[in-house]
Write a protein that holds these residues in place. Structure first.
Motif, PDB file in Angstrom:
ATOM      1  N   SER A   1      23.236  24.362  28.402  1.00  0.00           N
ATOM      2  CA  SER A   1      24.596  24.802  28.542  1.00  0.00           C
ATOM      3  C   SER A   1      24.968  25.893  27.570  1.00  0.00           C
ATOM      4  CB  SER A   1      25.512  23.627  28.394  1.00  0.00           C
ATOM      5  OG  SER A   1      25.286  23.115  27.127  1.00  0.00           O
ATOM      6  N   ASP A   2      23.990  26.632  27.101  1.00  0.00           N
ATOM      7  CA  ASP A   2      24.415  27.739  26.245  1.00  0.00           C
ATOM      8  C   ASP A   2      25.016  28.819  27.125  1.00  0.00           C
ATOM      9  OD1 ASP A   2      21.141  29.156  25.653  1.00  0.00           O
ATOM     10  OD2 ASP A   2      22.012  28.139  27.340  1.00  0.00           O
ATOM     11  N   ASN A   3      26.101  29.406  26.650  1.00  0.00           N
ATOM     12  CA  ASN A   3      26.787  30.367  27.482  1.00  0.00           C
ATOM     13  C   ASN A   3      26.168  31.721  27.496  1.00  0.00           C
ATOM     14  OD1 ASN A   3      28.829  28.859  28.450  1.00  0.00           O
ATOM     15  ND2 ASN A   3      29.964  29.044  26.529  1.00  0.00           N
ATOM     16  N   LYS A   4      25.181  31.850  28.277  1.00  0.00           N
ATOM     17  CA  LYS A   4      24.560  33.153  28.352  1.00  0.00           C
ATOM     18  C   LYS A   4      25.376  34.042  29.249  1.00  0.00           C
ATOM     19  CE  LYS A   4      19.784  32.990  27.256  1.00  0.00           C
ATOM     20  NZ  LYS A   4      18.552  32.390  27.671  1.00  0.00           N
ATOM     21  N   PRO A   5      25.526  35.285  28.809  1.00  0.00           N
ATOM     22  CA  PRO A   5      26.241  36.217  29.680  1.00  0.00           C
ATOM     23  C   PRO A   5      25.351  36.698  30.811  1.00  0.00           C
ATOM     24  CG  PRO A   5      25.644  37.277  27.603  1.00  0.00           C
ATOM     25  CD  PRO A   5      25.214  35.830  27.509  1.00  0.00           C
TER      26      PRO A   5
ATOM     27  N   ASN B   1      22.368  37.691  23.548  1.00  0.00           N
ATOM     28  CA  ASN B   1      23.006  38.973  23.285  1.00  0.00           C
ATOM     29  C   ASN B   1      22.064  40.151  23.525  1.00  0.00           C
ATOM     30  OD1 ASN B   1      21.212  38.671  21.191  1.00  0.00           O
ATOM     31  ND2 ASN B   1      22.754  38.513  19.598  1.00  0.00           N
ATOM     32  N   HIS B   2      20.914  39.878  24.121  1.00  0.00           N
ATOM     33  CA  HIS B   2      19.903  40.903  24.407  1.00  0.00           C
ATOM     34  C   HIS B   2      19.159  41.382  23.177  1.00  0.00           C
ATOM     35  CE1 HIS B   2      20.365  41.480  28.730  1.00  0.00           C
ATOM     36  NE2 HIS B   2      21.646  41.221  28.533  1.00  0.00           N
TER      37      HIS B   2
ATOM     38  N   PHE C   1      16.980  45.072  27.911  1.00  0.00           N
ATOM     39  CA  PHE C   1      17.521  44.606  29.186  1.00  0.00           C
ATOM     40  C   PHE C   1      16.425  44.499  30.235  1.00  0.00           C
ATOM     41  CE2 PHE C   1      21.284  45.850  27.010  1.00  0.00           C
ATOM     42  CZ  PHE C   1      22.315  45.127  27.583  1.00  0.00           C
ATOM     43  N   PRO C   2      15.947  43.297  30.495  1.00  0.00           N
ATOM     44  CA  PRO C   2      14.924  43.124  31.530  1.00  0.00           C
ATOM     45  C   PRO C   2      15.548  43.364  32.909  1.00  0.00           C
ATOM     46  CG  PRO C   2      14.872  41.308  29.964  1.00  0.00           C
ATOM     47  CD  PRO C   2      16.145  42.059  29.732  1.00  0.00           C
TER      48      PRO C   2
ATOM     49  N   SER D   1      20.481  39.117  35.335  1.00  0.00           N
ATOM     50  CA  SER D   1      21.625  39.326  36.212  1.00  0.00           C
ATOM     51  C   SER D   1      22.539  40.463  35.776  1.00  0.00           C
ATOM     52  CB  SER D   1      22.418  38.031  36.308  1.00  0.00           C
ATOM     53  OG  SER D   1      22.778  37.611  35.007  1.00  0.00           O
ATOM     54  N   ASP D   2      22.514  40.822  34.506  1.00  0.00           N
ATOM     55  CA  ASP D   2      23.415  41.898  34.097  1.00  0.00           C
ATOM     56  C   ASP D   2      22.732  43.251  33.960  1.00  0.00           C
ATOM     57  OD1 ASP D   2      21.939  41.387  31.836  1.00  0.00           O
ATOM     58  OD2 ASP D   2      23.640  41.231  30.492  1.00  0.00           O
TER      59      ASP D   2
END
Ligand SMILES: [Zn+2]
Length: 158
Positions: free
Chosen positions: A2-6, A45-46, A123-124, A128-129
């Protein structure tokens, strides 16, 4: 989980969600050169954190396998991953390579950087972002990205 990954990553091969960033470089040690690698997880945070470091054994290139000598080939204690510790050595920046792999199946994932010249954050492409056209490609993927039309417009990439 449940870590809030962006961002999210789901490996299309194994379903894994974690990514590993590796850095491989070569140092000159007398007449020979040695390759080392360090690796660790890509974080929310990348940015990434190298946790392990080890010498890369070159046993697959020009050394032909000669069965009888196998037992002399390796002396092991140095080849296990160790807790990462910082130390400085002469390195050749040209030889630096970065990789992003699925932490579960080790599949290589293409990635880019948030700033030119491998600067900023990683950024892979399968995150998703990831936004094509806003990320600077890792040089190894330049051609591939050019074909996909992912290069930054108006940039001065060669
Ligand atoms: Zn995978």
């Amino acid at each position: 989980m449940s870590d809030n990954k962006p961002w999210e990553f789901t490996c299309k091969t194994c379903g894994g969600h974690k990514l590993t960033v590796s850095h491989v470089w070569t140092i000159l040690a007398g007449p020979e050169s040695e390759s080392w690698q360090e690796w660790g997880p890509l974080e929310a945070n990348h940015f990434w954190r190298f946790e392990f470091k080890e010498k890369v054994e070159e046993d697959e290139d020009d050394e032909v396998e000669r069965g009888d000598f196998g037992e002399f080939a390796e002396d092991d204690s140095a080849s296990k991953p160790e807790e990462y510790e910082k130390f400085e050595q002469e390195s050749d920046p040209e030889s630096d390579e970065f990789y992003v792999n699925c932490a579960s199946c080790d599949r290589e994932i293409e990635f880019g950087w948030s700033e030119p010249n491998r600067g900023g954050r990683i950024f892979p492409v399968e995150c998703s972002d990831f936004i094509p056209g806003e990320i600077w490609p890792e040089p190894r993927y330049l051609n591939s990205w050019q074909h996909k039309g992912w290069l930054r417009s108006g940039g001065d990439q060669q």
